[in-house]
Enzyme design. Sequence first.
Site, PDB file in Angstrom:
ATOM      1  N   LYS A 192       0.833  -1.203   0.000  1.00  0.00           N
ATOM      2  CA  LYS A 192       0.000   0.000   0.000  1.00  0.00           C
ATOM      3  C   LYS A 192       0.869   1.256   0.000  1.00  0.00           C
ATOM      4  O   LYS A 192       1.673   1.448   0.897  1.00  0.00           O
ATOM      5  CB  LYS A 192      -0.917  -0.006   1.228  1.00  0.00           C
ATOM      6  CG  LYS A 192      -1.825  -1.246   1.267  1.00  0.00           C
ATOM      7  CD  LYS A 192      -2.613  -1.318   2.555  1.00  0.00           C
ATOM      8  CE  LYS A 192      -1.714  -1.554   3.746  1.00  0.00           C
ATOM      9  NZ  LYS A 192      -2.468  -1.703   5.007  1.00  0.00           N
ATOM     10  N   THR A 250      -7.367   9.654   9.434  1.00  0.00           N
ATOM     11  CA  THR A 250      -7.078   8.400   8.735  1.00  0.00           C
ATOM     12  C   THR A 250      -6.847   7.258   9.719  1.00  0.00           C
ATOM     13  O   THR A 250      -6.300   6.224   9.353  1.00  0.00           O
ATOM     14  CB  THR A 250      -5.817   8.560   7.851  1.00  0.00           C
ATOM     15  OG1 THR A 250      -4.755   9.046   8.698  1.00  0.00           O
ATOM     16  CG2 THR A 250      -6.041   9.526   6.718  1.00  0.00           C
ATOM     17  N   GLY A 304      -7.149   4.026  11.550  1.00  0.00           N
ATOM     18  CA  GLY A 304      -7.802   2.750  11.227  1.00  0.00           C
ATOM     19  C   GLY A 304      -7.934   2.470   9.748  1.00  0.00           C
ATOM     20  O   GLY A 304      -8.611   1.519   9.350  1.00  0.00           O
ATOM     21  N   THR A 305      -7.255   3.254   8.927  1.00  0.00           N
ATOM     22  CA  THR A 305      -7.355   3.071   7.472  1.00  0.00           C
ATOM     23  C   THR A 305      -6.901   1.671   7.035  1.00  0.00           C
ATOM     24  O   THR A 305      -7.582   1.005   6.262  1.00  0.00           O
ATOM     25  CB  THR A 305      -6.484   4.130   6.752  1.00  0.00           C
ATOM     26  OG1 THR A 305      -6.894   5.405   7.219  1.00  0.00           O
ATOM     27  CG2 THR A 305      -6.651   4.074   5.263  1.00  0.00           C
ATOM     28  N   GLY A 306      -5.742   1.250   7.561  1.00  0.00           N
ATOM     29  CA  GLY A 306      -5.201  -0.060   7.171  1.00  0.00           C
ATOM     30  C   GLY A 306      -6.115  -1.196   7.599  1.00  0.00           C
ATOM     31  O   GLY A 306      -6.363  -2.137   6.834  1.00  0.00           O
ATOM     32  N   CYS A 307      -6.617  -1.101   8.825  1.00  0.00           N
ATOM     33  CA  CYS A 307      -7.532  -2.133   9.352  1.00  0.00           C
ATOM     34  C   CYS A 307      -8.778  -2.219   8.475  1.00  0.00           C
ATOM     35  O   CYS A 307      -9.206  -3.300   8.068  1.00  0.00           O
ATOM     36  CB  CYS A 307      -7.973  -1.797  10.775  1.00  0.00           C
ATOM     37  SG  CYS A 307      -6.623  -1.472  11.922  1.00  0.00           S
TER      38      CYS A 307
END
Length: 269
Positions: free
Chosen positions: A173, A204, A206-209
């Site tokens: 990512k 942003t 918690g974007t990855g989760c």
Amino acid sequence: MLRAALTIAGSDPSGGAGIQADLKTFHQFGVYGQAALTLLTVQNTVTVERVECLSPGLVAQQINAVLADIRPSAAKTGALGNKAIVEAVAAAAEFFDFPLVVDPVMISKHGVPMVADEARLAIREHLIPRAFLLTPNLSEAEALAGFEVRSIDAMRQAARRLCELGARAVLVKGGHLSGSATDVLFDGRAFREFRAGRVDTKHTHGTGCTYSAAIAAGLALGRPLEDAVASAKRFIDAAIRGNPGLGRGSGPVDHWAKVEWTGVNGAFA
Ligand code: PXL
């Protein structure tokens, strides 16, 4: 039939990241969410105050209880805390007959470690070989691949390297690169890029989760990997753009963002 998805991750009591983000995302995708906890954080949108790992036996027992009853159609891992938990999850994953998305969470937005240093090796050795999809951001890709990843070309090399470590597919990512937010998917044969415009916001958390949960939800629904990633990318882009502006720090994204299934080639599915 209703499909279930399992998240194996940490708790964020402020609701933006971790299992809370995963469950909200599963729900929004119409998937029944299940959650086995690995650790508790004490945090809000401003700061992480504390991280407490559960015992590896307790983590394994939660996973086994779920698997013995409501079988998920996909699973994902998030923050795993320490080496023993990584090993316990990897051992359980040996018996998964559904796709596993491994989000190799290492550091929170605030720079607080979500996994002990010595666990990195265990992730490489034991968990990556069980991953149907591995979803590192740039710094996680660097830590796991062992070289600097600061360009699309380096992202491709890292994806290839991580596939060699045993992941079926890797999505690196590029959200932290300048320019557009481009992610590179490699499935061991071909590369594919997923792009979204950059959004200028501090919200942003918690974007990855949320992104990896959206991919796991798509896989639970039986979507092919590329379609699951394409829809998840649209979802996370919309979720960041529509962030509700909550909290005094880096607030959550919009977990009510619209889910769209357009397919990688734009064909409406
Ligand atoms: O986004 C990484 C992450 C994963 N899991 C938990 C977290 C965070 C970041 O804050 O709190 C529980």
